[in-house]
Design a protein around this motif. Structure first.
Motif, PDB file in Angstrom:
ATOM      1  N   LYS A   1       0.848  -1.184   0.000  1.00 53.94           N
ATOM      2  CA  LYS A   1       0.000   0.000   0.000  1.00 53.94           C
ATOM      3  C   LYS A   1       0.887   1.238   0.000  1.00 53.94           C
ATOM      4  O   LYS A   1       1.846   1.324   0.785  1.00 53.94           O
ATOM      5  CB  LYS A   1      -0.913   0.036   1.225  1.00 53.94           C
ATOM      6  CG  LYS A   1      -2.119  -0.890   1.159  1.00 53.94           C
ATOM      7  CD  LYS A   1      -3.021  -0.641   2.369  1.00 53.94           C
ATOM      8  CE  LYS A   1      -4.276  -1.492   2.305  1.00 53.94           C
ATOM      9  NZ  LYS A   1      -5.166  -1.236   3.469  1.00 53.94           N
TER      10      LYS A   1
ATOM     11  N   TRP B   1      -5.008   5.936  -1.265  1.00 55.47           N
ATOM     12  CA  TRP B   1      -3.873   5.029  -1.395  1.00 55.47           C
ATOM     13  C   TRP B   1      -3.960   4.199  -2.662  1.00 55.47           C
ATOM     14  O   TRP B   1      -5.026   4.004  -3.240  1.00 55.47           O
ATOM     15  CB  TRP B   1      -3.734   4.140  -0.170  1.00 55.47           C
ATOM     16  CG  TRP B   1      -4.976   3.419   0.305  1.00 55.47           C
ATOM     17  CD1 TRP B   1      -5.851   3.835   1.255  1.00 55.47           C
ATOM     18  CD2 TRP B   1      -5.474   2.152  -0.158  1.00 55.47           C
ATOM     19  NE1 TRP B   1      -6.855   2.914   1.413  1.00 55.47           N
ATOM     20  CE2 TRP B   1      -6.645   1.861   0.560  1.00 55.47           C
ATOM     21  CE3 TRP B   1      -5.045   1.224  -1.113  1.00 55.47           C
ATOM     22  CZ2 TRP B   1      -7.398   0.708   0.380  1.00 55.47           C
ATOM     23  CZ3 TRP B   1      -5.801   0.061  -1.304  1.00 55.47           C
ATOM     24  CH2 TRP B   1      -6.954  -0.180  -0.559  1.00 55.47           C
TER      25      TRP B   1
ATOM     26  N   ALA C   1      -2.832   0.365  -4.104  1.00 58.84           N
ATOM     27  CA  ALA C   1      -2.514  -0.966  -3.591  1.00 58.84           C
ATOM     28  C   ALA C   1      -2.213  -1.910  -4.739  1.00 58.84           C
ATOM     29  O   ALA C   1      -2.819  -1.824  -5.812  1.00 58.84           O
ATOM     30  CB  ALA C   1      -3.685  -1.497  -2.746  1.00 58.84           C
TER      31      ALA C   1
END
Length: 643
Positions: A55, A126, A128
């Motif tokens: 992440k 974020w 990922a």
């Protein structure tokens, strides 16, 4: 190729490892870990083909402007006062910029991790993806190891440091796995860091009273109403103004509520009246054997707000709620009322922390098997929380991230009230340094909530006489000592809305203790941080409160009582606003409260002892024991109704 290198070989090979992937002149160290506990042992190099769940926390935009933005909508002299933001507005303001998203994705693509492999969170916070051990080590110019906690057996993957391109640094908060190792927990079951601010009660029957004759011995709903001039509710309550109350690992009992309602018939609260459930991550209520905290909250709030209702934010399944398996607090609650919090990144934390409960709960047969609840409940206009803990009990970034979320709730028009704690200038974790440095409580010291201290009516005084700061030695009347929490934060500086009040206190009522300024704890023998955010902001009665608990009519107390009293009063005034045809929510109240100190009953008697001292002293005006004082309902209503 599988690579396993033992810790014994690690020392001999340090030079080799550090030279394995040297950073070029285009890269810089983004995070570097210092010394770690000796409990982390047997570091093993990760496999080259291991699946690494990565992440990348993108840096939020405008977070450094959050304070000023909140003050702009909370200051009555601002043209933007009470122009609250929508949830979408808040998300968009603090979401990472498109420039950050694009820059990081280009870097990943240039490194062989193309867009098709990347998941971008809904709130843009974020990125990922899954990478092999080799890919991640090459991407970050580092080596990863598997660490094991020798006491608990907990495992974690981490590096000593990692690198990113210099032009990327400003776009990234942090990367996981990175340098962080989980917060160490004890081998045996432990109670959570947080506890209800006050759950003590005297194991005897208290004298019965349904009037104001003996309020120095027993605080009934009539006493609360008389102390603060609260009239019986006359307006039709708004269906959109339920009072929010938070509970964890403590459950109300309907039979106790019914007994209380029957005991005070003048309030005409029918048996069976109960809060509207907002159960979070497997929580349930009520229970047959009740908790003193929940009963206390509802027995104080209902007589003030009825026929308005209460929304109960009960959190976490029994496995996690007991405190034996998680050390964090409030994150699952904040997740449930703001979905972006589930994935937002701040100071090395993206999504939920290792301290927090993990859902679905696979550790307990009766655990909650659903997904972590994100954004499923709309926050009420007013939320009362009577749970506290010390600032030093969890990582600073964890507390700061939560405090920023309370800032965002204020932008949305939510008023949040926290108990200030029951250990005076100390905390339930004790004092700092050599056990003499004052230990501030949290979230009471967060500058974006209203912190509520406790007062009491001394013996032989009536409701027409001044209250004093609550400070009871052990055994009188509670089993353990109780002093209203207050002091100065070691994390947050003095906010501008209280700067004049704090300066006045120091100038005219200077505490007799050495102090320090800033983050160097105990510098020059100081006992408290002179430059820290002062708390509490306000206060209300918190001693000798009449309650029913497990079928007994008895007494309870603490700032656990003070917070719902003050929150209920504000909730009532919002109903008055709505009935008058005005917009209801009031949002973050501290700026207007500090501008209207005459709406409070000033408390000038008492101290909040702790850490081997008398603590701070009350004084005319604001003080770090009782804040601005206790509410005068008519005066506070006039202020808040006419803004």
């Amino acid at each position: 190729m599988t690579r396993i290198i033992s810790l014994t070989a690690l020392v001999a090979a340090l030079a080799t490892f550090s030279a394995a992937r040297p950073s070029s002149h285009t890269h810089a160290v983004h995070e570097k870990r210092g010394a770690i506990s000796a409990r982390w042992s047997n570091a093993m190099r990760v496999r080259s083909d291991a699946d690494m769940h990565v992440k990348i926390g993108l840096r939020q935009s405008n977070l450094h402007h959050g304070h000023d933005i909140l003050m702009d909508v909370s200051n009555p002299s601002s043209k933007n006062y009470r122009k609250f933001w929508t949830e979408e507005d808040v998300h968009n303001m603090f979401a990472p910029s498109d420039e950050s998203v694009s820059a990081v994705k280009h870097w990943l693509a240039d490194s062989g991790i193309h867009d098709i492999r990347i998941t971008h969170s809904d709130n843009k916070g974020w990125l990922a993806f899954i990478a092999s051990g080799d890919e991640l080590e090459n991407l970050l110019h580092t080596d990863f190891y598997e660490y094991i906690d020798s006491e608990t057996g907990d495992k974690a993957i981490a590096a000593e440091q990692y690198h990113v391109p210099k032009h990327i640094q400003g776009h990234i908060d942090y990367i996981t796995p990175g340098i962080r190792l989980p917060y160490l927990r004890k081998r045996s079951n432990v109670n959570k860091i947080y506890k209800p601010a006050q759950t003590r009660h005297v194991p005897k029957f208290a004298p019965m009273s349904a009037n104001t004759i003996a309020c120095d011995k027993l605080i009934t709903p009539d006493c609360v109403a008389a102390l603060y001039n609260i009239p019986k509710a006359t307006v039709t309550p708004s269906p959109n103004n339920s009072l929010g109350i938070f509970e964890e690992n403590d459950y109300y009992t309907q039979s106790d509520l019914d007994s209380f309602f029957t005991h005070f018939p003048s309030y005409k609260i029918p048996n069976g009246t109960a809060p509207t459930p907002a159960f979070i991550d497997g929580a349930k209520a009520p229970e047959h054997f009740g908790g003193s905290e929940s009963n206390l909250d509802f027995m104080l709030a209902y007589p003030i707000i009825y026929p308005q209702n209460i929304t109960l934010y009960q959190t976490d399944d029994p496995y996690y709620a007991t405190g034996s398996h998680s050390q964090g607090y409030f994150n699952t609650f904040l997740d449930a009322i703001d979905g972006s919090y589930c994935t937002s990144c701040y100071a090395g934390e993206c999504g939920n922390d290792p301290l927090d409960p993990i859902y679905p709960d696979v550790n307990s047969t009766s655990g909650y098997k659903g997904k972590l609840m994100c954004g499923v409940y709309k926050p009420t206009n007013v939320i009362s929380i009577s749970y506290v803990g010390s600032e030093d009990s969890i990582p600073r970034y964890y507390y700061e991230r939560q405090c920023n979320e309370f800032m965002k709730l204020g932008l949305r028009g939510v008023s949040v009230f926290f108990a200030s704690g029951d250990s005076g200038v100390a905390s339930r974790n004790g004092c700092l340094g050599n056990n003499t440095i004052f230990n501030p409580e949290r979230p009471a010291s967060c500058p974006y909530i209203t912190s509520v201290g406790a007062t009491k009516l001394p013996e032989n005084r009536t409701v027409n006489d001044p209250e004093v700061a609550a400070n009871d030695p052990a055994g009188h009347p509670y089993i353990s000592a109780f002093a209203s929490g207050g002091g100065f934060s070691n994390v947050f500086s003095i906010p501008n809305y209280q700067a004049d009040a704090v300066a006045n206190y120091f100038e005219k009522h200077n505490p007799p203790y050495p102090y320090y300024n800033g983050s160097i704890l105990g510098e020059n023998g100081g006992l408290y941080n002179r430059s820290g955010r002062g708390y509490p902001d306000v206060s209300a009665n918190g001693d000798n409160i009449a309650v029913y608990n497990n079928g007994k009519y008895t007494i309870n107390g603490g700032t656990s009582a003070s917070a719902p009293i003050f929150a209920s009063i504000v909730n009532r005034i919002i109903d008055e606003r709505i009935a008058a045809g005005k917009s209801g929510p009031l949002g973050f109240l501290n700026p207007i409260l500090y501008k209207n100190a005459d709406a409070f009953n000033d408390i000038t008697e008492g101290t909040n002892s702790g850490c081997g001292t008398d603590g701070f002293s009350t004084a005319p005006g604001w003080d770090p024991v009782t804040g601005l004082g206790t509410p005068n309902y008519p005066k506070l209503k006039e202020v808040l109704l006419n803004i």
